[in-house]
Design an enzyme around this catalytic site. Structure first.
Site, mmCIF file in Angstrom:
data_model
loop_
_atom_site.group_PDB
_atom_site.id
_atom_site.type_symbol
_atom_site.label_atom_id
_atom_site.label_comp_id
_atom_site.label_asym_id
_atom_site.label_seq_id
_atom_site.Cartn_x
_atom_site.Cartn_y
_atom_site.Cartn_z
ATOM 1 N N TYR A 33 34.154 -30.400 63.192
ATOM 2 C CA TYR A 33 35.200 -29.719 62.436
ATOM 3 C C TYR A 33 36.071 -28.883 63.351
ATOM 4 O O TYR A 33 35.738 -28.655 64.519
ATOM 5 C CB TYR A 33 34.589 -28.861 61.322
ATOM 6 N N LYS A 148 31.542 -28.906 68.435
ATOM 7 C CA LYS A 148 31.790 -28.161 67.192
ATOM 8 C C LYS A 148 31.352 -29.001 65.998
ATOM 9 O O LYS A 148 32.182 -29.571 65.283
ATOM 10 C CB LYS A 148 33.263 -27.753 67.101
ATOM 11 N N GLU A 181 26.811 -15.864 71.989
ATOM 12 C CA GLU A 181 28.054 -15.752 71.221
ATOM 13 C C GLU A 181 27.720 -15.272 69.833
ATOM 14 O O GLU A 181 26.563 -14.969 69.532
ATOM 15 C CB GLU A 181 28.789 -17.102 71.198
ATOM 16 N N LEU A 206 30.160 -22.354 72.258
ATOM 17 C CA LEU A 206 31.372 -23.093 71.942
ATOM 18 C C LEU A 206 32.526 -22.555 72.784
ATOM 19 O O LEU A 206 32.674 -21.342 72.932
ATOM 20 C CB LEU A 206 31.716 -22.928 70.457
HETATM 21 N N1 PDD Z 1 34.143 -20.783 64.217
HETATM 22 N N2 PDD Z 1 31.601 -19.726 68.462
HETATM 23 C C1 PDD Z 1 31.206 -20.267 67.309
HETATM 24 C C2 PDD Z 1 29.750 -20.543 67.100
HETATM 25 C C3 PDD Z 1 32.142 -20.578 66.306
HETATM 26 O O1 PDD Z 1 31.741 -21.131 65.158
HETATM 27 C C4 PDD Z 1 33.518 -20.278 66.523
HETATM 28 C C5 PDD Z 1 34.570 -20.571 65.507
HETATM 29 C C6 PDD Z 1 33.884 -19.691 67.747
HETATM 30 C C7 PDD Z 1 35.311 -19.360 68.078
HETATM 31 O O2 PDD Z 1 36.074 -20.525 68.233
HETATM 32 P P1 PDD Z 1 37.654 -20.515 67.970
HETATM 33 O O3 PDD Z 1 38.203 -19.398 68.752
HETATM 34 O O4 PDD Z 1 38.099 -21.845 68.467
HETATM 35 O O5 PDD Z 1 37.857 -20.339 66.486
HETATM 36 C C8 PDD Z 1 32.905 -19.442 68.702
HETATM 37 C C9 PDD Z 1 35.038 -21.185 63.149
HETATM 38 C C10 PDD Z 1 36.258 -20.358 63.052
HETATM 39 C C11 PDD Z 1 34.237 -21.260 61.874
HETATM 40 O O6 PDD Z 1 33.144 -21.788 61.935
HETATM 41 O O7 PDD Z 1 34.711 -20.824 60.829
#
Ligand code: PDD
Length: 287
Positions: A33, A148, A181, A206
């Site tokens: 996703y 992801k 994270e 991620l």
């Molecule tokens: N999540 N780490 C994890 C485990 C995440 O699920 C996300 C983002 C990030 C940050 O990634 P980005 O900057 O590309 O949004 C880091 C999304 C927003 C979610 O699951 O809703």
């Protein structure tokens, strides 16, 4: 106005849209996703998210269901049909529908779903001005958190635990006591020496697209940045802690496990970075 979702070639009311009970995303979490922020009706950090989507798909040997240019047309059409000016777009691609069997099905087309929802920016700014609380939890996730995937059960359980304790985010701590994270964010600390530290991508985390586009802004601001491991103790002793994601942008953490960070208020560096990040993301949205 009903919300509209894109599902395998059709635009449908979200309340009525459906995928098969034999979708592999549903049965095996065999799906990836992306989440984009939308500013002024345009996708923020567009290419970063598309690049990561292609990488996630390729790591799982799932074909891109359509060329990037066509996908962009569909993403923008979902924004248009939902009349989103400020909001979020969610995209999910699974390996497709097939009778349940662990091994990959042959000749199955990927399933694609795209939804969108509005975001109240004024409310988000009020939240950021107060900062959020976090708890910590052991990082019990699998070894490929760089992909992801929708396999988010450890994140779901840990974030629920955070909610039960009056916090908003969970910060994962690995076997060696180092922070990896957040449950849905990347984590940063500001040390007493004024240096920003965030875990490097070699760790099992991620590669956040918000992180990708924030790091150059940190360097431009003249703040020393190091990508390396840091412990929970270092985070608790930091002057500031903050997290980033497409959903929360740059969000100050004001307490971890009930220990206040700094004076328990959002720090100046996190607040300034939030402002400069949003400014850049808004200005470059759609590109
Ligand atoms: N999540 N780490 C994890 C485990 C995440 O699920 C996300 C983002 C990030 C940050 O990634 P980005 O900057 O590309 O949004 C880091 C999304 C927003 C979610 O699951 O809703």
């Amino acid at each position: 106005m009903p919300r509209i979702a894109y599902v395998n070639g059709a635009y449908e009311r979200t309340s009525e849209a459906a995928v098969s009970i034999e979708d592999r995303g549903y049965q095996f979490a065999d799906a990836v996703y992306e989440v984009w922020s939308v500013f002024d009706g345009r996708l923020a950090d567009l290419s970063g998210h598309l690049d990561r989507l292609e990488r996630s798909l390729s790591e799982l040997q799932i074909a891109m269901p359509m060329p990037r240019t066509s996908l962009l047309v569909v993403l923008n059409e979902v924004i248009r049909r939902n009349r989103i000016r400020e909001g979020l777009v969610y995209l999910q691609i699974s390996r497709g529908v097939a009778p349940r069997d662990h091994v990959f099905p042959v000749d199955t087309l990927p399933s694609i779903v795209i939804t969108a929802k509005p975001v109240d920016r004024a409310a988000a700014e009020i939240k950021a001005a107060a900062g959020i609380k976090a708890i910590t939890a052991p990082d019990i996730r699998w070894g490929r958190c760089d992909i992801k995937t929708v396999g988010l059960l450890p994140n779901v359980l840990a974030k629920q635990q955070a909610k039960a304790k009056g916090a908003t985010e969970v910060i994962f701590v690995d076997h060696d006591g180092y922070i990896t994270e957040g449950g849905s964010t990347n984590v940063y600390i500001v040390t007493k020496e004024g240096e920003i530290r965030t875990r490097s991508l070699e760790a099992n985390i991620l590669a956040g697209v918000t992180r990708l586009n924030l790091l150059p802004l940190i360097r431009e601001s003249g703040i020393t940045l190091s990508e390396g491991a840091f412990t929970l103790e270092e985070a608790l002793a930091a002057t500031e802690v903050f997290v980033t994601a497409a959903t929360s942008l740059v969000m100050p953490i004001v307490a971890i496990n009930d220990t206040l960070i700094g004076d328990g208020k959002p720090g100046p560096i996190a607040c300034a970075l939030r402002e400069v990040y949003i400014e850049r993301a808004r200005a470059s949205a759609g590109v």
